[in-house]
Design an enzyme around this catalytic site. Sequence first.
Site, PDB file in Angstrom:
ATOM      1  N   PRO A   1       0.743  -1.301  -0.141  1.00 30.75           N
ATOM      2  CA  PRO A   1       0.010   0.115   0.097  1.00 30.75           C
ATOM      3  C   PRO A   1       0.661   1.271  -0.032  1.00 30.75           C
ATOM      4  O   PRO A   1       1.038   1.850   0.629  1.00 30.75           O
ATOM      5  CB  PRO A   1      -1.101  -0.700   0.802  1.00 30.75           C
ATOM      6  CG  PRO A   1       0.246  -0.975   2.176  1.00 30.75           C
ATOM      7  CD  PRO A   1       0.273  -1.828   1.811  1.00 30.75           C
ATOM      8  N   CYS A   2       1.824   1.617  -1.625  1.00 29.56           N
ATOM      9  CA  CYS A   2       2.726   3.020  -1.143  1.00 29.56           C
ATOM     10  C   CYS A   2       1.169   4.467  -1.481  1.00 29.56           C
ATOM     11  O   CYS A   2       2.049   4.803  -0.982  1.00 29.56           O
ATOM     12  CB  CYS A   2       3.146   2.642  -2.449  1.00 29.56           C
ATOM     13  SG  CYS A   2       2.190   2.171  -4.153  1.00 29.56           S
TER      14      CYS A   2
END
Length: 281
Positions: free
Chosen positions: A247-248
């Site tokens: 989850p950048c």
Amino acid sequence: MDTLDQQARHYAIVARAIAFIRANARAQPALADIAAAVHLSPQHLQRVFSAWAGISPKRFLQYLTKEYARTRLAAAADTLTVADDAGLSGGGRLHDLLVSCEAMTPAEIRAAARGIDIGHGIAPTPFGAALVAWTARGVCHFAFSTGDEEAMHAELRVLWPAATLRRDDAHAHALMQRIFPRPPTRGSVHLVLRGTNFQIKVWEALIRIEPGRVLSYRQFARELGMPRAPRTVGSAIAANTIGYLIPCHRVIRAGGEVGDYRWGSARKLALLGREAARQDA
């Protein structure tokens, strides 16, 4: 109950609404204005938003403001949430999805250079269509659609030039059902990471950021023990090609702006807004 296809169609409307709101933020558009911009009645837009996000458009849009983002950044703890030995935190994670990962060994990387079998396919998600690819050991690629399917497959071929690519949309659809279960159920997804040791360290740390929580690039760099190197950390974040599962999108600019995102800033806002709404609920 909404299917992934229905959620994907609703997301297309939500994305257009977000784009309109961002372009007209100073005017504080009313529901009727937003609905007109996406060619729906206010009542229809209300239903679509509520079905997709679980809350009203007005409430959802509160999660998209810089003020809300700054509040979240200010509340961020000094230490990243520590995951269990499997690689993740438990019940607080959205949909109770457990993501575990492992890096390819040098021998496996050499083998990949000689050719590896990779399945891939395009399937709907709550955030639009996405291309997912997998090896026998787990997911190795996840890219939201930006409207050019051929470009998406070209990127996959560039990333895995010696691989034997086998298209299987049916398996991709089944995999998306595990990643985005309806109703939310406990499930697990395994990732196969290929990158430098530093990139893998960054990606593993990203997985430990829980849904609804955001960090600035500087905060995240500090958590990694590199307070003077936010740009280096940012480069590793930008190199991530397994969207959503790594989850950048949970790392944003210090001022509350979402910043760049490989699959579009409107989608990044939608990801953050939906996670915040569900976490608060």
